[in-house]
Design a protein around this motif. Sequence first.
Motif, PDB file in Angstrom:
ATOM      1  N   LEU A 191      31.467  35.768  42.436  1.00  0.00           N
ATOM      2  CA  LEU A 191      33.061  35.396  42.564  1.00  0.00           C
ATOM      3  C   LEU A 191      33.276  34.009  41.982  1.00  0.00           C
ATOM      4  CD1 LEU A 191      33.983  37.195  45.829  1.00  0.00           C
ATOM      5  CD2 LEU A 191      34.481  37.852  43.859  1.00  0.00           C
ATOM      6  N   GLU A 192      32.445  32.884  42.358  1.00  0.00           N
ATOM      7  CA  GLU A 192      32.743  31.662  41.944  1.00  0.00           C
ATOM      8  C   GLU A 192      32.617  31.624  40.480  1.00  0.00           C
ATOM      9  OE1 GLU A 192      29.737  29.192  43.790  1.00  0.00           O
ATOM     10  OE2 GLU A 192      31.088  28.913  45.783  1.00  0.00           O
ATOM     11  N   SER A 193      31.666  32.534  39.828  1.00  0.00           N
ATOM     12  CA  SER A 193      31.304  32.436  38.507  1.00  0.00           C
ATOM     13  C   SER A 193      32.543  33.026  37.777  1.00  0.00           C
ATOM     14  CB  SER A 193      30.039  33.301  38.189  1.00  0.00           C
ATOM     15  OG  SER A 193      29.791  33.497  36.954  1.00  0.00           O
ATOM     16  N   GLN A 194      32.984  34.408  38.230  1.00  0.00           N
ATOM     17  CA  GLN A 194      34.185  35.195  37.918  1.00  0.00           C
ATOM     18  C   GLN A 194      35.311  34.136  38.039  1.00  0.00           C
ATOM     19  OE1 GLN A 194      34.595  38.643  40.190  1.00  0.00           O
ATOM     20  NE2 GLN A 194      32.844  39.663  39.164  1.00  0.00           N
ATOM     21  N   GLN A 195      35.384  33.176  39.138  1.00  0.00           N
ATOM     22  CA  GLN A 195      36.423  32.562  39.266  1.00  0.00           C
ATOM     23  C   GLN A 195      36.649  31.170  38.081  1.00  0.00           C
ATOM     24  OE1 GLN A 195      36.697  30.138  42.918  1.00  0.00           O
ATOM     25  NE2 GLN A 195      38.496  29.298  42.599  1.00  0.00           N
ATOM     26  N   ASN A 196      35.408  30.873  37.743  1.00  0.00           N
ATOM     27  CA  ASN A 196      35.154  29.919  36.680  1.00  0.00           C
ATOM     28  C   ASN A 196      35.512  30.532  35.401  1.00  0.00           C
ATOM     29  OD1 ASN A 196      34.254  27.698  38.298  1.00  0.00           O
ATOM     30  ND2 ASN A 196      32.197  28.632  38.121  1.00  0.00           N
ATOM     31  N   THR A 215      39.494  31.317  31.241  1.00  0.00           N
ATOM     32  CA  THR A 215      40.540  32.301  30.366  1.00  0.00           C
ATOM     33  C   THR A 215      41.901  31.905  30.425  1.00  0.00           C
ATOM     34  OG1 THR A 215      38.700  34.021  30.896  1.00  0.00           O
ATOM     35  CG2 THR A 215      41.145  35.012  30.097  1.00  0.00           C
ATOM     36  N   LEU A 216      42.319  31.652  31.790  1.00  0.00           N
ATOM     37  CA  LEU A 216      43.572  31.189  32.200  1.00  0.00           C
ATOM     38  C   LEU A 216      44.034  30.022  31.138  1.00  0.00           C
ATOM     39  CD1 LEU A 216      46.091  31.702  33.825  1.00  0.00           C
ATOM     40  CD2 LEU A 216      45.189  30.193  35.403  1.00  0.00           C
ATOM     41  N   LEU A 225      55.421  37.610  25.078  1.00  0.00           N
ATOM     42  CA  LEU A 225      55.791  38.414  26.197  1.00  0.00           C
ATOM     43  C   LEU A 225      54.492  38.978  26.860  1.00  0.00           C
ATOM     44  CD1 LEU A 225      59.153  39.964  25.303  1.00  0.00           C
ATOM     45  CD2 LEU A 225      58.691  38.071  27.006  1.00  0.00           C
ATOM     46  N   LEU A 226      53.469  39.667  25.654  1.00  0.00           N
ATOM     47  CA  LEU A 226      52.412  40.256  26.120  1.00  0.00           C
ATOM     48  C   LEU A 226      51.461  39.317  26.567  1.00  0.00           C
ATOM     49  CD1 LEU A 226      51.752  42.738  23.078  1.00  0.00           C
ATOM     50  CD2 LEU A 226      52.344  43.080  25.420  1.00  0.00           C
ATOM     51  N   ALA A 227      51.430  38.065  25.994  1.00  0.00           N
ATOM     52  CA  ALA A 227      50.818  36.935  26.508  1.00  0.00           C
ATOM     53  C   ALA A 227      51.025  36.364  27.908  1.00  0.00           C
ATOM     54  CB  ALA A 227      50.382  35.728  25.528  1.00  0.00           C
ATOM     55  N   VAL A 228      52.470  36.343  28.202  1.00  0.00           N
ATOM     56  CA  VAL A 228      52.864  36.082  29.640  1.00  0.00           C
ATOM     57  C   VAL A 228      52.404  37.114  30.366  1.00  0.00           C
ATOM     58  CG1 VAL A 228      54.953  35.534  30.654  1.00  0.00           C
ATOM     59  CG2 VAL A 228      54.687  34.649  28.518  1.00  0.00           C
ATOM     60  N   GLU A 229      52.372  38.452  30.125  1.00  0.00           N
ATOM     61  CA  GLU A 229      52.014  39.354  30.966  1.00  0.00           C
ATOM     62  C   GLU A 229      50.635  39.372  31.328  1.00  0.00           C
ATOM     63  OE1 GLU A 229      53.473  43.050  29.521  1.00  0.00           O
ATOM     64  OE2 GLU A 229      55.526  42.675  29.725  1.00  0.00           O
ATOM     65  N   GLU A 230      49.837  39.065  30.268  1.00  0.00           N
ATOM     66  CA  GLU A 230      48.430  39.035  30.608  1.00  0.00           C
ATOM     67  C   GLU A 230      48.113  37.716  31.312  1.00  0.00           C
ATOM     68  OE1 GLU A 230      44.232  38.635  27.598  1.00  0.00           O
ATOM     69  OE2 GLU A 230      46.358  38.746  26.798  1.00  0.00           O
ATOM     70  N   ALA A 231      48.618  36.560  31.026  1.00  0.00           N
ATOM     71  CA  ALA A 231      48.410  35.444  31.905  1.00  0.00           C
ATOM     72  C   ALA A 231      48.898  35.577  33.329  1.00  0.00           C
ATOM     73  CB  ALA A 231      49.237  34.295  31.248  1.00  0.00           C
ATOM     74  N   GLN A 232      50.037  36.518  33.340  1.00  0.00           N
ATOM     75  CA  GLN A 232      50.492  36.669  34.861  1.00  0.00           C
ATOM     76  C   GLN A 232      49.349  37.704  35.534  1.00  0.00           C
ATOM     77  OE1 GLN A 232      54.412  38.267  34.625  1.00  0.00           O
ATOM     78  NE2 GLN A 232      55.481  36.495  34.314  1.00  0.00           N
ATOM     79  N   ARG A 233      48.839  38.644  34.651  1.00  0.00           N
ATOM     80  CA  ARG A 233      47.757  39.425  35.436  1.00  0.00           C
ATOM     81  C   ARG A 233      46.499  38.518  35.694  1.00  0.00           C
ATOM     82  NH1 ARG A 233      49.694  43.212  31.384  1.00  0.00           N
ATOM     83  NH2 ARG A 233      47.830  42.481  29.873  1.00  0.00           N
ATOM     84  N   LYS A 234      46.198  37.780  34.819  1.00  0.00           N
ATOM     85  CA  LYS A 234      44.924  37.143  35.091  1.00  0.00           C
ATOM     86  C   LYS A 234      45.392  36.172  36.353  1.00  0.00           C
ATOM     87  CE  LYS A 234      42.971  37.457  30.504  1.00  0.00           C
ATOM     88  NZ  LYS A 234      42.583  36.578  29.270  1.00  0.00           N
ATOM     89  N   ASP A 235      46.588  35.372  36.344  1.00  0.00           N
ATOM     90  CA  ASP A 235      46.620  34.588  37.572  1.00  0.00           C
ATOM     91  C   ASP A 235      46.670  35.538  38.815  1.00  0.00           C
ATOM     92  OD1 ASP A 235      47.423  32.474  38.728  1.00  0.00           O
ATOM     93  OD2 ASP A 235      49.417  32.649  38.496  1.00  0.00           O
ATOM     94  N   GLN A 236      47.209  36.791  38.775  1.00  0.00           N
ATOM     95  CA  GLN A 236      47.167  37.795  39.988  1.00  0.00           C
ATOM     96  C   GLN A 236      45.706  37.841  40.342  1.00  0.00           C
ATOM     97  OE1 GLN A 236      49.494  40.966  39.083  1.00  0.00           O
ATOM     98  NE2 GLN A 236      51.512  39.847  39.265  1.00  0.00           N
ATOM     99  N   LEU A 237      44.712  38.201  39.314  1.00  0.00           N
ATOM    100  CA  LEU A 237      43.489  38.483  39.603  1.00  0.00           C
ATOM    101  C   LEU A 237      42.842  37.350  40.191  1.00  0.00           C
ATOM    102  CD1 LEU A 237      42.411  40.472  36.298  1.00  0.00           C
ATOM    103  CD2 LEU A 237      42.572  41.202  38.654  1.00  0.00           C
ATOM    104  N   LYS A 290      40.509  34.553  44.693  1.00  0.00           N
ATOM    105  CA  LYS A 290      40.709  33.330  45.600  1.00  0.00           C
ATOM    106  C   LYS A 290      40.830  33.694  46.986  1.00  0.00           C
ATOM    107  CE  LYS A 290      42.859  28.671  45.763  1.00  0.00           C
ATOM    108  NZ  LYS A 290      43.673  27.806  45.298  1.00  0.00           N
ATOM    109  N   SER A 291      41.729  34.836  47.345  1.00  0.00           N
ATOM    110  CA  SER A 291      41.933  35.306  48.753  1.00  0.00           C
ATOM    111  C   SER A 291      40.640  35.940  49.351  1.00  0.00           C
ATOM    112  CB  SER A 291      43.434  36.161  48.804  1.00  0.00           C
ATOM    113  OG  SER A 291      42.976  37.132  47.822  1.00  0.00           O
ATOM    114  N   LYS A 292      40.146  36.565  48.111  1.00  0.00           N
ATOM    115  CA  LYS A 292      39.027  37.386  48.573  1.00  0.00           C
ATOM    116  C   LYS A 292      37.661  36.340  49.028  1.00  0.00           C
ATOM    117  CE  LYS A 292      35.982  41.397  47.125  1.00  0.00           C
ATOM    118  NZ  LYS A 292      35.728  42.303  46.136  1.00  0.00           N
ATOM    119  N   GLN A 293      37.759  35.456  48.138  1.00  0.00           N
ATOM    120  CA  GLN A 293      36.776  34.341  48.273  1.00  0.00           C
ATOM    121  C   GLN A 293      37.050  33.714  49.705  1.00  0.00           C
ATOM    122  OE1 GLN A 293      36.395  31.591  45.368  1.00  0.00           O
ATOM    123  NE2 GLN A 293      35.006  30.138  46.340  1.00  0.00           N
ATOM    124  N   ALA A 294      38.454  33.350  49.896  1.00  0.00           N
ATOM    125  CA  ALA A 294      38.722  32.775  51.360  1.00  0.00           C
ATOM    126  C   ALA A 294      38.306  33.716  52.532  1.00  0.00           C
ATOM    127  CB  ALA A 294      40.210  32.488  51.411  1.00  0.00           C
TER     128      ALA A 294
END
Length: 290
Positions: free
Chosen positions: A76-81, A86-87, A235-247, A252-256
């Motif tokens: 998860l830390e690797s995925q978070q990095n 990506t963000l 708009l697509l880039a913003v949606e993708e950024a929002q999805r990546k931010d949600q992920l 982050k919550s899963k790691q916590a």
Amino acid sequence: NIIRRQRQELKLLIAELKDRDRELNEMVAVHKRHIQAWEDDRQRILTLAERCSLLTSELNERNAVIKSLTKKLKLLESQQNDSKITLENTQQKFKELSQKVTDSSVHCQALEEKNQSLHCSILELSAKTGQLQAREQELLTMLQLKDKALIETTDQITEVTSKFKSLEGALRAAKLEEFSRNREQQDLKLTLNDVVFQVNKMKDVLSEKMKESSKHQEEISHLKLENGCLRSELLLAVEEAQRKDQLYQFAKSKQARIEKELSSLRQVCVKQQRDLHFLQVNLESSQDSK
């Protein structure tokens, strides 16, 4: 006396035997209690040994769970990095697209202003062309009037010549007037040709301006289309950024939660290790006492 003494000795022996019997009973009772205590200790030791085995197996399972959770945490830390990288890339792309949209909007605004200016110029040229056409029509009317007057004058001259052959001076004057009128007619024709040339020239300029305006209109349409595409991509880039931010927030919550669970498991393991150490100490002390 002997019988009395023997009876006395016998009583003493019986009393001593009773004392011995009581002592033996007490010793048997103490021995029974010792045996019962030893049996209780044995049962307790067996229970503790069984519990120790269960705790050991549970500790091994918890250690395996901790190892797997540690691996998951590292993953998860690797995925978070990766998500952070990506963000950051997405944010950089978003900034570039925003800058590109801004530049396109500025360019489109400049072209619209230039097109408006060209439209005003076209309107002015159209108005000037209308004025020149009106002037041309006016000159044609004047020329027709002059031709009509010239025809009338020629008729008059013919009539005067047929009637008054003797009036050469009048005829000469009429010829001079005819010459002047012919000259004026030629001047009017030259002016008319100049006006027609100017009108044709204005028409050519108007045609070029119309072509340039059409070209700018096509360029504006193309830029508007490109601007719409860029907005859609933004708009697509913003949606993708929002999805990546949600992920990223979900990871982050899963790691916590995993860290919290690991902390609780560590506390349980530490507590169990303390209990196990305490049981081992008790077991060693029981074995020593045994």
